[in-house]
Design a protein around this motif. Structure first.
Motif, PDB file in Angstrom:
ATOM      1  N   PHE A  37     -10.368  13.649  -4.526  1.00 16.44           N
ATOM      2  CA  PHE A  37      -8.783  13.541  -5.057  1.00 16.44           C
ATOM      3  C   PHE A  37      -7.979  12.202  -4.961  1.00 16.44           C
ATOM      4  N   ASN A  38      -9.053  11.057  -5.047  1.00 13.08           N
ATOM      5  CA  ASN A  38      -8.603   9.624  -5.282  1.00 13.08           C
ATOM      6  C   ASN A  38      -8.682   9.177  -6.643  1.00 13.08           C
ATOM      7  N   LEU A  39      -7.875   8.285  -7.086  1.00 14.73           N
ATOM      8  CA  LEU A  39      -8.022   7.744  -8.401  1.00 14.73           C
ATOM      9  C   LEU A  39      -9.264   6.887  -8.489  1.00 14.73           C
ATOM     10  N   ASP A  40     -10.090   7.183  -9.482  1.00 12.14           N
ATOM     11  CA  ASP A  40     -11.441   6.525  -9.419  1.00 12.14           C
ATOM     12  C   ASP A  40     -11.379   5.262 -10.560  1.00 12.14           C
ATOM     13  N   SER A  41     -10.629   5.536 -11.649  1.00 14.20           N
ATOM     14  CA  SER A  41     -10.469   4.638 -12.863  1.00 14.20           C
ATOM     15  C   SER A  41      -9.363   5.011 -13.527  1.00 14.20           C
ATOM     16  N   GLY A  42      -8.475   4.147 -14.160  1.00 13.57           N
ATOM     17  CA  GLY A  42      -7.397   4.380 -14.882  1.00 13.57           C
ATOM     18  C   GLY A  42      -7.365   3.513 -16.330  1.00 13.57           C
TER      19      GLY A  42
ATOM     20  N   ALA B  37       0.758  -1.347   0.148  1.00 14.94           N
ATOM     21  CA  ALA B  37       0.021  -0.090   0.024  1.00 14.94           C
ATOM     22  C   ALA B  37       0.933   1.318  -0.089  1.00 14.94           C
ATOM     23  N   LYS B  38       2.060   1.368  -0.882  1.00 11.08           N
ATOM     24  CA  LYS B  38       2.890   2.393  -0.939  1.00 11.08           C
ATOM     25  C   LYS B  38       2.286   3.444  -1.971  1.00 11.08           C
ATOM     26  N   THR B  39       1.959   4.447  -1.745  1.00 15.09           N
ATOM     27  CA  THR B  39       1.522   5.459  -2.810  1.00 15.09           C
ATOM     28  C   THR B  39       2.613   6.317  -3.265  1.00 15.09           C
ATOM     29  N   LEU B  40       2.402   6.865  -4.438  1.00 12.09           N
ATOM     30  CA  LEU B  40       3.418   7.561  -5.206  1.00 12.09           C
ATOM     31  C   LEU B  40       4.149   8.314  -4.194  1.00 12.09           C
ATOM     32  N   SER B  41       3.591   9.167  -3.454  1.00 16.24           N
ATOM     33  CA  SER B  41       4.133  10.170  -2.505  1.00 16.24           C
ATOM     34  C   SER B  41       5.211   9.202  -1.303  1.00 16.24           C
ATOM     35  N   TYR B  42       4.691   8.111  -1.180  1.00 16.25           N
ATOM     36  CA  TYR B  42       5.789   7.322  -0.299  1.00 16.25           C
ATOM     37  C   TYR B  42       6.914   6.869  -1.073  1.00 16.25           C
ATOM     38  N   VAL B  43       6.771   6.863  -2.279  1.00 12.90           N
ATOM     39  CA  VAL B  43       7.899   6.163  -3.284  1.00 12.90           C
ATOM     40  C   VAL B  43       8.928   7.166  -3.550  1.00 12.90           C
ATOM     41  N   ASN B  44       8.529   8.332  -3.822  1.00  6.08           N
ATOM     42  CA  ASN B  44       9.470   9.125  -4.439  1.00  6.08           C
ATOM     43  C   ASN B  44       9.728  10.518  -3.557  1.00  6.08           C
ATOM     44  N   GLY B  45       8.816  10.716  -2.222  1.00  4.45           N
ATOM     45  CA  GLY B  45       8.970  11.590  -1.381  1.00  4.45           C
ATOM     46  C   GLY B  45       8.339  12.834  -1.692  1.00  4.45           C
TER      47      GLY B  45
ATOM     48  N   VAL C 252       4.991  15.283  -2.619  1.00  7.58           N
ATOM     49  CA  VAL C 252       3.569  15.600  -1.860  1.00  7.58           C
ATOM     50  C   VAL C 252       2.575  15.764  -3.044  1.00  7.58           C
ATOM     51  N   TYR C 253       1.669  15.078  -3.284  1.00  7.20           N
ATOM     52  CA  TYR C 253       0.591  15.290  -4.238  1.00  7.20           C
ATOM     53  C   TYR C 253      -0.749  15.382  -3.658  1.00  7.20           C
ATOM     54  N   VAL C 254      -1.801  15.989  -4.487  1.00  8.10           N
ATOM     55  CA  VAL C 254      -2.946  16.152  -3.808  1.00  8.10           C
ATOM     56  C   VAL C 254      -3.846  14.955  -4.116  1.00  8.10           C
ATOM     57  N   VAL C 255      -3.260  14.084  -5.097  1.00 12.25           N
ATOM     58  CA  VAL C 255      -4.119  12.684  -5.492  1.00 12.25           C
ATOM     59  C   VAL C 255      -3.698  11.677  -4.591  1.00 12.25           C
ATOM     60  N   ASN C 256      -4.457  10.925  -4.020  1.00  9.05           N
ATOM     61  CA  ASN C 256      -4.415   9.695  -3.133  1.00  9.05           C
ATOM     62  C   ASN C 256      -3.669   9.988  -1.910  1.00  9.05           C
ATOM     63  N   MET C 257      -3.936  11.255  -1.499  1.00  8.59           N
ATOM     64  CA  MET C 257      -3.350  11.691  -0.238  1.00  8.59           C
ATOM     65  C   MET C 257      -3.867  10.823   1.161  1.00  8.59           C
ATOM     66  N   GLN C 258      -5.082  10.108   0.779  1.00 10.81           N
ATOM     67  CA  GLN C 258      -5.597   9.414   1.844  1.00 10.81           C
ATOM     68  C   GLN C 258      -4.941   8.052   1.801  1.00 10.81           C
ATOM     69  N   GLY C 259      -4.097   7.740   0.852  1.00 13.74           N
ATOM     70  CA  GLY C 259      -3.449   6.199   0.682  1.00 13.74           C
ATOM     71  C   GLY C 259      -3.881   5.651  -0.400  1.00 13.74           C
ATOM     72  N   MET C 260      -3.270   4.385  -0.528  1.00 14.74           N
ATOM     73  CA  MET C 260      -3.283   3.413  -1.577  1.00 14.74           C
ATOM     74  C   MET C 260      -4.901   3.067  -1.751  1.00 14.74           C
ATOM     75  N   ASN C 261      -5.526   2.980  -2.950  1.00  9.86           N
ATOM     76  CA  ASN C 261      -6.842   2.476  -3.078  1.00  9.86           C
ATOM     77  C   ASN C 261      -6.979   1.236  -3.913  1.00  9.86           C
ATOM     78  N   ASP C 262      -8.073   0.748  -4.142  1.00 11.57           N
ATOM     79  CA  ASP C 262      -8.056  -0.514  -4.968  1.00 11.57           C
ATOM     80  C   ASP C 262      -7.992  -0.051  -6.411  1.00 11.57           C
ATOM     81  N   LYS C 263      -8.535   1.010  -6.813  1.00 11.53           N
ATOM     82  CA  LYS C 263      -8.292   1.476  -8.193  1.00 11.53           C
ATOM     83  C   LYS C 263      -7.095   1.530  -8.761  1.00 11.53           C
ATOM     84  N   THR C 264      -6.148   2.180  -7.805  1.00 10.84           N
ATOM     85  CA  THR C 264      -4.786   2.343  -8.216  1.00 10.84           C
ATOM     86  C   THR C 264      -4.076   0.871  -8.240  1.00 10.84           C
ATOM     87  N   ILE C 265      -4.417  -0.015  -7.535  1.00 10.08           N
ATOM     88  CA  ILE C 265      -3.656  -1.341  -7.775  1.00 10.08           C
ATOM     89  C   ILE C 265      -4.123  -1.939  -8.991  1.00 10.08           C
TER      90      ILE C 265
END
Length: 273
Positions: free
Chosen positions: A156-161, A76-84, A86-99
Motif C-alpha cells: 500500500f505504498n505509491l509505486d509510481s505516478g 517527509a510529510k505524508t498526506l496524512s500528516y498534512v491534513n490529519g 488516516v489513509y491506508v496508502v503510505n502509512m509507513q511514511g513518505m517514499n521516493d516515488k511520492t517525491i
C-alpha cells in the motif's frame, strides 16, 4: 505369470505418475488463484480508502504552492500528516516515488491551471508481481483535462505516478514543429561554427608561411662570414710551407730548423733592388 505381473506393475506405475502430475498442476493453479484472490480481496476492501487518498492528493497539490510542496517533500510529510486524515496508502511514511510524483506535478501544473472537478475514478487490480492495483482518475482543470495513474504496491505504498494532460491536435502539432525547428536550428548553428573554425585555419597557415620566410635569411647570412677565415688560414699554411722549403733549399739546411714567424708582401721594385 511373470509377464502378467510386469505388465500390471508397468500399468500401476503409469497411473501413479499421472496422478502425481495432476496433483502438481493442481497445486500451481490453486497457488496462482490464491494470489489473485488475495489481491481482489485487498482491492475490494480498501478501494474506497485508496480512491479517497488519490482525490485528497489532487486537492492538496492544487491548493498548495510549489515552495510548500517542496518543503513538505523535504520534511517527509505524508498526506496524512498534512491534513490529519488516516489513509491506508503510505502509512509507513513518505517514499521516493511520492517525491517524484510531486516533482512531476510542479512541472505540469502551469499547463493545467486550477482544479475544477474530479470526474471519474477507477481502481484496476494489477497482474504484475509486487503491485496491487492502479488508481485511474480523470480531472478537469481550467485549461484542459488530465488523466492520473497512481500505481499502488502490495504494501500500500505509491509505486509510481503518471500525469497525462490532454492536448489538442493543434497543440501537439505546434510542439512537434517547435521541436523540429529547435533541432534543425541547433544543427545549423553547429555547422556554421565548424565552418568558421575551418576558415580560420587558412589564416594560421599564412602566418606560419610568413614566419618561415622571415627566418630563412637569418639562417643563411652568417655562412659566408664563417667560411672566409678558414680559406685564408688554409692559404697561409700552404704559403708558409712553400717558403720554408725554398729557404731550406737555398741555405742547404733542413726545413725542421726553420721557423717562419710572419709573412709580409713587398713591392716588385724592392725585389729587383
Amino acid at each position: 505369470m511373470k509377464k502378467t505381473n510386469i505388465k500390471r506393475f508397468f500399468v500401476l506405475f503409469c497411473v501413479l505418475a499421472c496422478v502425481f502430475s495432476m496433483t502438481a498442476c493442481t497445486n500451481t493453479i490453486s497457488s496462482d488463484s490464491a494470489k489473485t484472490s488475495l489481491k481482489d480481496m485487498k482491492v475490494n476492501q480498501y478501494a474506497s480508502d485508496m480512491v479517497q487518498w488519490a482525490e485528497d492528493m489532487l486537492v492538496y497539490l492544487d491548493q498548495t504552492s510549489d515552495a510548500q510542496i517542496k518543503a513538505d517533500g523535504e520534511a517527509a510529510k505524508t498526506l496524512s500528516y498534512v491534513n490529519g486524515k488516516v489513509y491506508v496508502v503510505n502509512m509507513q511514511g513518505m517514499n521516493d516515488k511520492t517525491i517524484e510524483f510531486y516533482n512531476s506535478w510542479v512541472k505540469t501544473r502551469e499547463d493545467l491551471g486550477a482544479l475544477k472537478s474530479i470526474d471519474k475514478e477507477d481502481v484496476r487490480v494489477s497482474d504484475e508481481t509486487g503491485t496491487l492495483c492502479t488508481i485511474a482518475i480523470n480531472a478537469t482543470y481550467e485549461t484542459r483535462t488530465c488523466a492520473f495513474e497512481l500505481v499502488i504496491d502490495d504494501d500500500f505504498n505509491l509505486d509510481s505516478g503518471a500525469i497525462n494532460p490532454t492536448y489538442t491536435t493543434g497543440e501537439k502539432m505546434e510542439k512537434a514543429v517547435l521541436n523540429t525547428v529547435l533541432g534543425m536550428g541547433t544543427v545549423f548553428i553547429v555547422l556554421i561554427f565548424i565552418s568558421y573554425i575551418i576558415s580560420l585555419l587558412q589564416h594560421v597557415n599564412k602566418i606560419g608561411a610568413k614566419k618561415q620566410t622571415a627566418e630563412a635569411p637569418q639562417q643563411t647570412a652568417p655562412a659566408p662570414v664563417v667560411e672566409e677565415p678558414e680559406d685564408e688560414e688554409e692559404d697561409d699554411c700552404e704559403l708558409v710551407a712553400v717558403i720554408t722549403a725554398a729557404i731550406a733549399a737555398s741555405e742547404g739546411t733542413a726545413a725542421d730548423g726553420l721557423v717562419v714567424r710572419s709573412i709580409r708582401k713587398v713591392g716588385r721594385q724592392n725585389n729587383w733592388k
